[in-house]
Design a protein around this motif. Structure first.
Motif, PDB file in Angstrom:
ATOM      1  N   SER A   1     118.221  -1.627-108.067  1.00 13.55           N
ATOM      2  CA  SER A   1     119.031  -0.656-108.793  1.00 13.55           C
ATOM      3  C   SER A   1     119.790   0.253-107.834  1.00 13.55           C
ATOM      4  O   SER A   1     120.970   0.568-108.059  1.00 13.55           O
ATOM      5  CB  SER A   1     118.136   0.172-109.715  1.00 13.55           C
ATOM      6  N   LEU A   2     119.133   0.675-106.752  1.00 23.09           N
ATOM      7  CA  LEU A   2     119.789   1.543-105.776  1.00 23.09           C
ATOM      8  C   LEU A   2     120.851   0.797-104.982  1.00 23.09           C
ATOM      9  O   LEU A   2     121.912   1.341-104.678  1.00 23.09           O
ATOM     10  CB  LEU A   2     118.744   2.130-104.814  1.00 23.09           C
ATOM     11  N   ALA A   3     120.558  -0.444-104.636  1.00 19.36           N
ATOM     12  CA  ALA A   3     121.485  -1.227-103.809  1.00 19.36           C
ATOM     13  C   ALA A   3     122.740  -1.614-104.566  1.00 19.36           C
ATOM     14  O   ALA A   3     123.834  -1.679-103.995  1.00 19.36           O
ATOM     15  CB  ALA A   3     120.772  -2.474-103.280  1.00 19.36           C
ATOM     16  N   GLY A   4     122.603  -1.852-105.865  1.00 22.22           N
ATOM     17  CA  GLY A   4     123.754  -2.301-106.642  1.00 22.22           C
ATOM     18  C   GLY A   4     124.338  -3.569-106.067  1.00 22.22           C
ATOM     19  O   GLY A   4     123.627  -4.438-105.554  1.00 22.22           O
ATOM     20  N   SER A   5     125.646  -3.654-106.098  1.00 24.24           N
ATOM     21  CA  SER A   5     126.321  -4.848-105.582  1.00 24.24           C
ATOM     22  C   SER A   5     126.900  -4.650-104.194  1.00 24.24           C
ATOM     23  O   SER A   5     127.433  -5.595-103.605  1.00 24.24           O
ATOM     24  CB  SER A   5     127.446  -5.257-106.541  1.00 24.24           C
ATOM     25  N   SER A   6     126.775  -3.427-103.639  1.00 18.18           N
ATOM     26  CA  SER A   6     127.475  -3.134-102.386  1.00 18.18           C
ATOM     27  C   SER A   6     126.561  -2.993-101.169  1.00 18.18           C
ATOM     28  O   SER A   6     127.036  -3.059-100.034  1.00 18.18           O
ATOM     29  CB  SER A   6     128.295  -1.851-102.546  1.00 18.18           C
ATOM     30  N   ILE A   7     125.254  -2.770-101.371  1.00 18.66           N
ATOM     31  CA  ILE A   7     124.346  -2.545-100.244  1.00 18.66           C
ATOM     32  C   ILE A   7     123.445  -3.764-100.068  1.00 18.66           C
ATOM     33  O   ILE A   7     122.772  -4.181-101.012  1.00 18.66           O
ATOM     34  CB  ILE A   7     123.485  -1.296-100.484  1.00 18.66           C
ATOM     35  N   PRO A   8     123.405  -4.359 -98.878  1.00 19.67           N
ATOM     36  CA  PRO A   8     122.499  -5.484 -98.639  1.00 19.67           C
ATOM     37  C   PRO A   8     121.048  -5.080 -98.870  1.00 19.67           C
ATOM     38  O   PRO A   8     120.610  -4.015 -98.433  1.00 19.67           O
ATOM     39  CB  PRO A   8     122.750  -5.833 -97.172  1.00 19.67           C
ATOM     40  N   LEU A   9     120.301  -5.949 -99.564  1.00 24.33           N
ATOM     41  CA  LEU A   9     118.912  -5.665 -99.901  1.00 24.33           C
ATOM     42  C   LEU A   9     118.024  -6.824 -99.464  1.00 24.33           C
ATOM     43  O   LEU A   9     118.364  -7.996 -99.679  1.00 24.33           O
ATOM     44  CB  LEU A   9     118.762  -5.462-101.414  1.00 24.33           C
ATOM     45  N   SER A  10     116.891  -6.480 -98.856  1.00 23.66           N
ATOM     46  CA  SER A  10     115.886  -7.481 -98.496  1.00 23.66           C
ATOM     47  C   SER A  10     114.550  -7.048 -99.085  1.00 23.66           C
ATOM     48  O   SER A  10     114.070  -5.944 -98.801  1.00 23.66           O
ATOM     49  CB  SER A  10     115.755  -7.608 -96.977  1.00 23.66           C
ATOM     50  N   VAL A  11     113.966  -7.907 -99.938  1.00 22.50           N
ATOM     51  CA  VAL A  11     112.633  -7.674-100.488  1.00 22.50           C
ATOM     52  C   VAL A  11     111.676  -8.585 -99.729  1.00 22.50           C
ATOM     53  O   VAL A  11     111.802  -9.816 -99.785  1.00 22.50           O
ATOM     54  CB  VAL A  11     112.587  -7.944-102.000  1.00 22.50           C
ATOM     55  N   LEU A  12     110.730  -7.991 -98.982  1.00 19.90           N
ATOM     56  CA  LEU A  12     109.891  -8.727 -98.048  1.00 19.90           C
ATOM     57  C   LEU A  12     108.412  -8.532 -98.372  1.00 19.90           C
ATOM     58  O   LEU A  12     108.037  -7.549 -99.021  1.00 19.90           O
ATOM     59  CB  LEU A  12     110.147  -8.236 -96.616  1.00 19.90           C
ATOM     60  N   ASP A  13     107.597  -9.454 -97.885  1.00 19.89           N
ATOM     61  CA  ASP A  13     106.156  -9.238 -97.984  1.00 19.89           C
ATOM     62  C   ASP A  13     105.742  -8.179 -96.954  1.00 19.89           C
ATOM     63  O   ASP A  13     106.531  -7.771 -96.100  1.00 19.89           O
ATOM     64  CB  ASP A  13     105.379 -10.550 -97.810  1.00 19.89           C
ATOM     65  N   GLN A  14     104.492  -7.717 -97.040  1.00 16.95           N
ATOM     66  CA  GLN A  14     104.055  -6.577 -96.233  1.00 16.95           C
ATOM     67  C   GLN A  14     104.137  -6.849 -94.737  1.00 16.95           C
ATOM     68  O   GLN A  14     104.540  -5.987 -93.955  1.00 16.95           O
ATOM     69  CB  GLN A  14     102.630  -6.173 -96.601  1.00 16.95           C
ATOM     70  N   ASP A  15     103.785  -8.055 -94.315  1.00 17.25           N
ATOM     71  CA  ASP A  15     103.813  -8.368 -92.886  1.00 17.25           C
ATOM     72  C   ASP A  15     105.229  -8.288 -92.327  1.00 17.25           C
ATOM     73  O   ASP A  15     105.461  -7.702 -91.255  1.00 17.25           O
ATOM     74  CB  ASP A  15     103.234  -9.765 -92.632  1.00 17.25           C
ATOM     75  N   ALA A  16     106.174  -8.880 -93.025  1.00 13.78           N
ATOM     76  CA  ALA A  16     107.568  -8.847 -92.567  1.00 13.78           C
ATOM     77  C   ALA A  16     108.123  -7.427 -92.611  1.00 13.78           C
ATOM     78  O   ALA A  16     108.878  -7.008 -91.726  1.00 13.78           O
ATOM     79  CB  ALA A  16     108.418  -9.786 -93.418  1.00 13.78           C
ATOM     80  N   LEU A  17     107.739  -6.679 -93.651  1.00  7.93           N
ATOM     81  CA  LEU A  17     108.185  -5.285 -93.768  1.00  7.93           C
ATOM     82  C   LEU A  17     107.704  -4.471 -92.567  1.00  7.93           C
ATOM     83  O   LEU A  17     108.464  -3.688 -91.987  1.00  7.93           O
ATOM     84  CB  LEU A  17     107.633  -4.688 -95.062  1.00  7.93           C
ATOM     85  N   ASP A  18     106.446  -4.682 -92.173  1.00  5.63           N
ATOM     86  CA  ASP A  18     105.893  -3.958 -91.021  1.00  5.63           C
ATOM     87  C   ASP A  18     106.613  -4.318 -89.732  1.00  5.63           C
ATOM     88  O   ASP A  18     106.829  -3.460 -88.861  1.00  5.63           O
ATOM     89  CB  ASP A  18     104.399  -4.262 -90.878  1.00  5.63           C
ATOM     90  N   VAL A  19     107.000  -5.577 -89.580  1.00  3.75           N
ATOM     91  CA  VAL A  19     107.705  -6.011 -88.376  1.00  3.75           C
ATOM     92  C   VAL A  19     109.069  -5.331 -88.285  1.00  3.75           C
ATOM     93  O   VAL A  19     109.472  -4.835 -87.227  1.00  3.75           O
ATOM     94  CB  VAL A  19     107.861  -7.549 -88.355  1.00  3.75           C
ATOM     95  N   VAL A  20     109.781  -5.281 -89.391  1.00  6.26           N
ATOM     96  CA  VAL A  20     111.100  -4.640 -89.382  1.00  6.26           C
ATOM     97  C   VAL A  20     110.956  -3.140 -89.131  1.00  6.26           C
ATOM     98  O   VAL A  20     111.707  -2.548 -88.351  1.00  6.26           O
ATOM     99  CB  VAL A  20     111.839  -4.894 -90.714  1.00  6.26           C
ATOM    100  N   ALA A  21     109.967  -2.517 -89.789  1.00  5.16           N
ATOM    101  CA  ALA A  21     109.775  -1.067 -89.622  1.00  5.16           C
ATOM    102  C   ALA A  21     109.284  -0.720 -88.224  1.00  5.16           C
ATOM    103  O   ALA A  21     109.570   0.362 -87.709  1.00  5.16           O
ATOM    104  CB  ALA A  21     108.783  -0.551 -90.662  1.00  5.16           C
ATOM    105  N   GLY A  22     108.514  -1.617 -87.606  1.00  8.36           N
ATOM    106  CA  GLY A  22     107.974  -1.344 -86.285  1.00  8.36           C
ATOM    107  C   GLY A  22     106.583  -0.763 -86.307  1.00  8.36           C
ATOM    108  O   GLY A  22     106.021  -0.442 -85.262  1.00  8.36           O
ATOM    109  N   PHE A  23     106.007  -0.589 -87.489  1.00  9.63           N
ATOM    110  CA  PHE A  23     104.642  -0.097 -87.650  1.00  9.63           C
ATOM    111  C   PHE A  23     104.192  -0.446 -89.063  1.00  9.63           C
ATOM    112  O   PHE A  23     104.998  -0.903 -89.878  1.00  9.63           O
ATOM    113  CB  PHE A  23     104.559   1.419 -87.408  1.00  9.63           C
ATOM    114  N   GLN A  24     102.915  -0.224 -89.358  1.00  9.07           N
ATOM    115  CA  GLN A  24     102.434  -0.514 -90.706  1.00  9.07           C
ATOM    116  C   GLN A  24     103.065   0.476 -91.686  1.00  9.07           C
ATOM    117  O   GLN A  24     102.826   1.675 -91.618  1.00  9.07           O
ATOM    118  CB  GLN A  24     100.907  -0.416 -90.757  1.00  9.07           C
ATOM    119  N   PHE A  25     103.856  -0.062 -92.574  1.00 14.90           N
ATOM    120  CA  PHE A  25     104.674   0.772 -93.457  1.00 14.90           C
ATOM    121  C   PHE A  25     104.146   0.668 -94.880  1.00 14.90           C
ATOM    122  O   PHE A  25     103.997  -0.430 -95.413  1.00 14.90           O
ATOM    123  CB  PHE A  25     106.136   0.309 -93.393  1.00 14.90           C
TER     124      PHE A  25
END
Length: 256
Positions: free
Chosen positions: A58-82
């Motif tokens: 809903s926040l991303a709409g059609s203009s903002i790239p969105l990635s929905v990830l599992d917890q492990d991948a999310l932590d890797v992108v964030a750089g810590f346990q998120f």
């Protein structure tokens, strides 16, 4: 672990200083992402876990790239346990200098050298709460887009006019009718909560460094000191606490 999208690979695991060098910051959590989007900041990407996926879409709409990830991948992108469910990479706005900006309409909070991001974030949140919608930041103050600062401010920085300032900018405010007050424990200081001796008008409140106080050149540009009465059990208050009390007192009706 899911594959990480290509648009996130060069951003993942970045520290704040690395993001800053690229002109970016991270907004962590649903609230900060929502407020960054609502404030029309340039959001480069939103990353969310499955539980926050629908809200993120809903926040991303059609203009903002969105990635929905599992917890492990999310932590890797964030750089810590998120565990906040959602974050976004956001383009930093340009900082205007106070000397090249219009004189503010209302009260101004002046922070020459606040170095703790938690204190800065709390002060920004209180500034927005009490009507100090312009904040002058000295070059030695910490980064208002620091992750800890953003969390402490609850995104107040998105709604404030932030300006890079020097001590000479206090003179410009004084020339335009501002009363420039230094938060300092001095013998002739005004007591917070009492009517100001200067009558009705706009106020610029200057707060000092957590350890060394207000730098001399900034203090010399102030009209007078203001202080909060405290018991003899402590020598001073935390700068974020003191600043919040002073802003609240200065904005109460009938005190000017």
């Amino acid at each position: 672990m899911e594959d990480i999208p290509e648009n996130l690979k060069d951003l993942m695991n970045m520290r704040d200083r690395d993001l800053r060098s690229r002109g970016l910051f991270v907004a962590e959590g649903r609230l900060l992402v929502s407020r960054a989007v609502s404030a029309s900041f340039e959001v480069l990407a939103i990353v969310a876990d499955g539980a926050a996926g629908e809200e993120a879409r809903s926040l991303a709409g059609s203009s903002i790239p969105l990635s929905v990830l599992d917890q492990d991948a999310l932590d890797v992108v964030a750089g810590f346990q998120f565990h906040r469910g959602m974050f976004a990479f956001v383009r930093r706005p340009e900082f205007s200098s106070a000397s090249s900006s219009d004189i503010p309409d209302g009260h101004v909070l002046v922070l020459p050298e606040i170095t703790d991001p938690g204190n800065l974030g709390t002060l920004l949140r209180s500034a927005l709460a009490f009507g100090f919608t312009t904040v002058y930041l000295g070059r030695r103050s910490c980064d208002p887009w620091n992750r800890k600062c953003l969390r402490a401010s609850m995104g107040a920085a998105f709604a404030l006019r932030l300006r890079e300032a020097e001590s000479a900018d206090l003179g410009r405010l004084a020339d335009r009718g501002f009363t420039v007050l230094a938060a300092a424990l001095e013998t002739d200081a005004i007591t917070s909560g009492e009517p100001l001796p200067y009558g009705q008008g706009r106020v610029a409140l200057v707060l000092g460094n957590e350890y060394s106080g207000i730098p001399a050149e900034w203090r010399e540009a102030c009209d007078r000191a203001i202080q909060i009465p405290v018991s003899g059990a402590v020598d001073s208050l935390n700068v974020a606490v003191a600043g919040s009390i002073l802003m609240r007192d200065l904005c109460r009706p009938g005190l000017h």
